[in-house]
Write an enzyme that holds these catalytic residues in place. Sequence first.
Site, PDB file in Angstrom:
ATOM      1  N   GLY A 125       0.798  -1.216   0.000  1.00 16.21           N
ATOM      2  CA  GLY A 125       0.000   0.000   0.000  1.00 16.21           C
ATOM      3  C   GLY A 125       0.830   1.264   0.000  1.00 16.21           C
ATOM      4  CE1 TYR A 126       6.480  -0.349  -0.251  1.00 13.66           C
ATOM      5  CE2 TYR A 126       5.181  -1.596   1.336  1.00 13.66           C
ATOM      6  CZ  TYR A 126       6.158  -1.553   0.363  1.00 13.66           C
ATOM      7  OH  TYR A 126       6.780  -2.705  -0.013  1.00 13.66           O
ATOM      8  N   GLY A 127       3.682   1.694  -1.708  1.00 14.28           N
ATOM      9  CA  GLY A 127       4.335   1.890  -2.988  1.00 14.28           C
ATOM     10  C   GLY A 127       5.118   0.650  -3.385  1.00 14.28           C
ATOM     11  CB  VAL A 153      10.606  -2.711  -2.169  1.00 14.80           C
ATOM     12  CG1 VAL A 153      12.052  -2.891  -1.720  1.00 14.80           C
ATOM     13  CG2 VAL A 153       9.735  -2.295  -0.986  1.00 14.80           C
ATOM     14  CG  ASP A 195       2.894  -3.838  10.908  1.00 15.58           C
ATOM     15  OD1 ASP A 195       2.030  -4.691  11.226  1.00 15.58           O
ATOM     16  OD2 ASP A 195       3.114  -3.507   9.737  1.00 15.58           O
TER      17      ASP A 195
END
Length: 948
Positions: free
Chosen positions: A633-635, A637, A747
């Site tokens: 969801g962040y982008g 890698v 997390d």
Amino acid sequence: MDSRILVCLLLISSQILGILALTDSNDLAALNAIKSSWSNLPPNWKGSDPCGSSWGGINCTDSRVTSIMLAGIGVEGSEFSDISSLSELQLLDLSNNIGLKGILPSSIGKLKKLSTLILVGCSFYGPIPDAIGSLDQLVFLSLNNNSLSGPIPSSIGNLTRLSWLDLSYNKLSDTIPVASATASGLDMLSNARHFHLSNNLLSGSIPDQLFSSNMKLIHTIFDHNQLSGNIPSTLGSVKTLEIIRLDWNFFDGSVPPNLSNLTNMNELYLSNNKFTGNMPNLTGMNFLHYVDLSNNSFDASGVPQWITSLQSLTTLMMENTQLQGQIPVDFFRLPQLETVVLSNNNVSGVLNIGNSYRNNLTLDLRNNSITDFMQKTDYNMELTLVNNPICNTKGATSKYCTVEKHHNTVFPSNNCMATSCSRDKVLSPNCGCSHPYTGTLHFFSFSFSDLQNLTYVTTLNGALMSVFLSNGLPVDSVVSANPTVDIYNYLQFSLQIFPSGQDSFNQTSISTIGFLLNRQPFQLQYYGPFFFIDEPYCCFAGSKKSSNAGIIIGVAVGCSVLVLLIIFAGIYAFFQYRKAKRASERNDPFASWDSKKGSGSVPQLQGAKGFSFEDLRKCTDNFSESKCIGSGGYGKVYKGAISSGQLVAIKRAQQGSMQGASEFKTEIELMSRIHHKNVVSLVGFCYDQGEQMLVYEYISNGTLRDSLSGKIGFRLDWNRRLKIALDAARGLSYLHELANPPIIHRDIKSNNILLDDHFNAKVADFGLSKLMGDTGKGYVTTQVKGTLGYMDPEYYMTQQLTEKSDVYSFGVVMLELITAKAPIEHGKHIVRAVQEAMGDPIGSENLDKILDPAMGLGSEVGGLKKFVNLAMSCVGESAADRPTMGEVVREIENILDSAPANKKMDTKFSRSSYEEANDESPLHSHDTEVFDVSYGSFPFHVEHQYAN
């Protein structure tokens, strides 16, 4: 002379204000008391006439305050007794204000005219006062998503007008109260339509007298409690019932046969109990859409014939219910059928699905006894026959003998390809850039299971849009997206509501939207009841006064101070310029930072390097897909090699997930201070050309989850699992006990524990971490964030984050290490699965039931029982009963030292010693979907991992 004129004007203005004042003096005193004890109230709470000046959220009738609507605007406070002085108050909605906390006062019983009370998603705790039973005009009572405890007051039975009772997601305990010679009870609520009591600690049996034929109930939602005994047969007499949720309790005995009298039933949930006897006969329930009877101990029987008669059925869940024999082919002809789960039974013979089934049908028949499949080469549905005899025969195909991966469900897209928005705004479906009001809809029940079907999301968007527009709200469009079913079997949608004609909503609009969503004065096709938990709104627009009285008062006051305004206009402009400049610098902490010179307001980094966008673009071949090794969801890698030759993993945030500059600076400063061999190192970062990127050391062997699932082609034996557990525990212990200030990871999960070339474990991904700081309380009150299955239930309920929250998550990882199971599989949490397998007290003879066969050993291996006991202590219900991470480290060290076989283990094993597989394992290798979900009033980022 001028001074005499000014004094005269002020006197005249005060007289005008006195004449025009519309607010009752007692109500004014009460509101002023609230104003002095609460914070973050609407900015126009000024002056001495709330009714005449239209204070935000305050509505009046004939000078008396009759409603307060302050939902979702960030109000904070802990004193509520002043509200009881508003004797004409009819509606009170304070929902989605996390900062409202404390005990509900008994004086609330003085609000004799109150008809609607909504306190959803606040932080109230302690008992519900008995005085609430004095509110005899109450029609709508919603106290869900708080931390209320103690018994349900029997006095609620006095509320004979009550239609909606929602006490879900609290800590209420004891039995369900019914009337006696000395007290009232819920059985007296003959006009109630909704009983929502789910996710509490209610115990005992449901009294027979709770239900009767003269009731008007349509929803009985009691799931996720500790209720036991038989279901009362009187439930079958409430002919109006449409939804029953009794799942995840301890009910036993037979299901009452007269439930078949409930011919208006739409959804029936009886799963995860201890029911015995015959499978219930649901013949005649012609409107039944959704049935879940899974994980009960019904008598072994053939697949019931009544399933072929339910023409409205979309979903049938009967996992682990002792079914046997063949499935009738007529069943697959049901016109609405979407999902069938009959796994872990003894369904046998030849599977014949015919040729009249729906193309979107999902059929899960894992772990049965099916020997053949008639349409094995010519079918069009999602079918799973894993662990059936057919999969061991010649001609079996991976199409139905492997588990298909689920697909992302992100709805909908738009046609605004040529439009882009600045970083702090979002593109609406109508191609406008603005600040949407966001949150999560949580549906207690729903009539479908095909989350890919756009019909359902389109219907939801259209219905909400119609409601908002009909109530005069400035809404441009609505987007509900990312549908998912959570661990409580509730359907969740992330919701975005876009403003119309302006960049953002004002506080009145936000409160009205929140009120409509939680009051629900409308019906939704396909969906049952729900509640809405918002995310704090970023940027309220200025409010506008609309009353003529307000205009008159404004003119009078303006005339009174006109001279002063002229005198100070220049000074004011100068200071506003200075203030705006300082605000701009605060909002962009890198504004005066020149990374090349290394001077100015630089982040206080310890060892991390600043990279330019061009540096990272070159080392990733312009961020090519061939270099992409993971996404979420962040982008994405990317793998790359920086100028020094070091391999790195570059985590590049996508536009919609980027932090503010201050938060990004705080994160890199935090991570640059962490230096431990069992914590992934931050190499550097990029804050250039509108980009946010973090550069980590590259970890070659991927995640612990990859290894446990067999994804890297290498088996972890018991000794290596122990060493991995010790490494990860040491990394966490460092964060909790040696970092200054202490850090709570928030997390911890097997996807965030990485393994290097020598299988040393390193804790990774600090995107959700929190500094403990010096609170003096031992906890941090914060928005709930984390990953389903790993999240500490106590943090989930109280929003109080402690180091013990990480301990709980680590305990789940320990259970993963010995079972190789995902935290949630087939709707069952790993903690509960282990508890059921182990029994009470724990016996080593039961360990074999849960061990990962890949370890190649039995339950008598040295230290295994101690390891399991330690894991179960980490996942204890109360944080106070869990060990610290330092104690966990010492106990695992003792296990290693006490087992002779373990003393000889070789911890220096390299990648060259095993089969080369996935040689580009990512830093974060996720087989996940990413959702924004909420519990209580706290939105959190969730990566939902599907079990393979």
